[in-house]
Design an enzyme around this catalytic site. Structure first.
Site, PDB file in Angstrom:
ATOM      1  CE  LYS A 159      11.308 -11.139 -30.610  1.00  0.00           C
ATOM      2  NZ  LYS A 159      11.223  -9.845 -31.319  1.00  0.00           N
TER       3      LYS A 159
ATOM      4  CE  LYS B  82      13.167 -10.169 -27.310  1.00  0.00           C
ATOM      5  NZ  LYS B  82      12.851  -9.195 -28.290  1.00  0.00           N
TER       6      LYS B  82
HETATM    7  C1  PBG Z   1      10.248  -6.758 -31.649  1.00  0.00           C
HETATM    8  C2  PBG Z   1      10.791  -6.873 -30.270  1.00  0.00           C
HETATM    9  C3  PBG Z   1      10.109  -7.305 -29.113  1.00  0.00           C
HETATM   10  C4  PBG Z   1      11.016  -7.234 -28.060  1.00  0.00           C
HETATM   11  C5  PBG Z   1      12.218  -6.777 -28.581  1.00  0.00           C
HETATM   12  N1  PBG Z   1      12.063  -6.587 -29.954  1.00  0.00           N
HETATM   13  C6  PBG Z   1       8.690  -7.631 -28.926  1.00  0.00           C
HETATM   14  C7  PBG Z   1       8.083  -8.817 -29.539  1.00  0.00           C
HETATM   15  O1  PBG Z   1       8.718  -9.596 -30.242  1.00  0.00           O
HETATM   16  O2  PBG Z   1       6.896  -8.992 -29.302  1.00  0.00           O
HETATM   17  C8  PBG Z   1      10.718  -7.609 -26.648  1.00  0.00           C
HETATM   18  C9  PBG Z   1      11.712  -7.162 -25.629  1.00  0.00           C
HETATM   19  C10 PBG Z   1      11.242  -7.250 -24.231  1.00  0.00           C
HETATM   20  O3  PBG Z   1      10.211  -7.863 -23.899  1.00  0.00           O
HETATM   21  O4  PBG Z   1      11.940  -6.688 -23.371  1.00  0.00           O
HETATM   22  N2  PBG Z   1      10.557  -5.511 -32.221  1.00  0.00           N
END
Ligand code: PBG
Length: 326
Positions: free
Chosen positions: A197, A249
């Site tokens: 991520k 992601k």
């Molecule tokens: C963290 C989380 C995020 C997203 C999914 N889980 C936000 C982040 O890491 O700042 C982002 C998903 C998206 O942008 O669609 N709980």
């Protein structure tokens, strides 16, 4: 050199030909719908930066989950937006906390007809908006956060979730969650690990959807965009710690990472087409600059082609209908 008889265009001549030789297909069952539920709402509330996406009430969430099931999606991923936040994100472990209540509601609505997943993180629940608890100097405390994640996992499992999705990028999070679930007799609950991520600009609209209170950024725990070998290392660790599915992601800007991860592991690989990816297409389409439906199909097909066998997307319901009828 010339090859006068070789004509590649023959197989593209009609839609029937193109369908016959299509190498990549997206099936509705591979799509997962992320959904937001907001505590204390009386009506669903649109998220301005994600046209078509809403913060749900308890009731509208149940209904939308049932609709997603009838469209044939493979799963739903639930995010909770609490009305009160604190330092340790206590609403995340409260059985009456918004996300745990939502899990119970959705599971009672759809049962085993689809796979119910939940975001396992603290950022929606903490007053500072970080994915973990903080040390005195304000940085995220990895190991203290792991202890909280174990508790969140048990609360979500008790609510009936099928899959937990640890998304905070803490070291050791998958192992801690796996051990906690197993020790509680919940070996049945699977883990979708947000393994690679990235610290991405494409999460912007999501922060509106969860009313994030984050000041600063997540660069000290999410991955640095230039790195792909590091992603493979994160993935290998998550697999060793017991991940059942690993995820990359965002999706579209990281197709090379997705391809590398697909080649490196033999468990299912997921990709999250995140809020900013969706918003870019929606915004361009709203301006008449791009064909919305074609862009939807093209981006999802590209993500599938790069190696994702599961795709989280805010278009899941519409795309499931589109791909289902092709
Ligand atoms: C963290 C989380 C995020 C997203 C999914 N889980 C936000 C982040 O890491 O700042 C982002 C998903 C998206 O942008 O669609 N709980």
């Amino acid at each position: 050199m010339s090859y006068p008889d070789v004509r590649t265009r023959r197989l593209r001549r009609t839609a029937a030909f193109r369908r016959l030789v299509e190498e990549t297909r997206v099936a509705p069952a591979e799509l997962v719908l992320p959904m937001f539920v907001r505590e204390g709402l009386t009506d669903p509330r649109p998220v301005a930066s994600l046209p078509g996406v809403v913060q749900h009430t308890r009731e509208s969430l149940r209904k939308a989950a049932a609709e997603a099931v009838s469209a044939g999606v493979g799963g739903v991923m639930l995010f909770g937006v609490p009305s009160r936040r604190d330092e340790t994100g206590s609403a995340s472990t409260d059985p009456d906390g918004v996300l745990n209540v939502a899990i119970r509601d959705v599971v009672s609505e759809v049962g085993d007809a689809t796979v119910v997943m939940s975001d396992l993180c603290l950022d929606e629940f903490t007053s500072h908006g970080h994915c973990g608890v903080l040390t005195a100097d304000g940085s995220v405390d990895n190991d203290a956060t792991l202890a909280r994640y174990a508790e969140v996992a048990l609360a979500q499992a008790a609510a009936g979730v099928h899959v937990v999705g640890p998304s905070g990028m803490m070291d050791g999070q998958v192992g801690v969650v796996r051990r906690a679930l197993d020790a509680a007799g919940r070996a049945d609950v699977a883990i979708l690990a947000y393994a690679a991520k990235y610290a991405s600009s494409f999460y912007g609209p999501f922060r509106e959807a969860v009313e994030s209170s984050l000041v600063g950024d997540r660069k000290a725990y999410q991955q640095d965009p230039p790195n792909v070998r590091e992603a493979l290392r994160e993935v290998a660790l998550d697999v060793a710690e017991g991940a059942d599915i690993v995820m990359v992601k965002p999706a579209l800007p990281y197709l090379d990472v997705l391809r590398a991860v697909r080649s490196a592991v033999d468990i299912p690989v997921a990709a999250y087409q995140v809020s900013g990816e969706y918003a870019m297409v929606e915004a361009a389409a709203a301006n008449g600059w791009i064909d919305r439906e074609r862009a939807m199909v093209e981006t999802l097909t590209a993500i599938r082609r790069a190696g994702a066998q599961i795709i989280l997307t805010y278009w899941a319901v519409e795309a499931a209908r589109l791909f289902g009828n092709r």
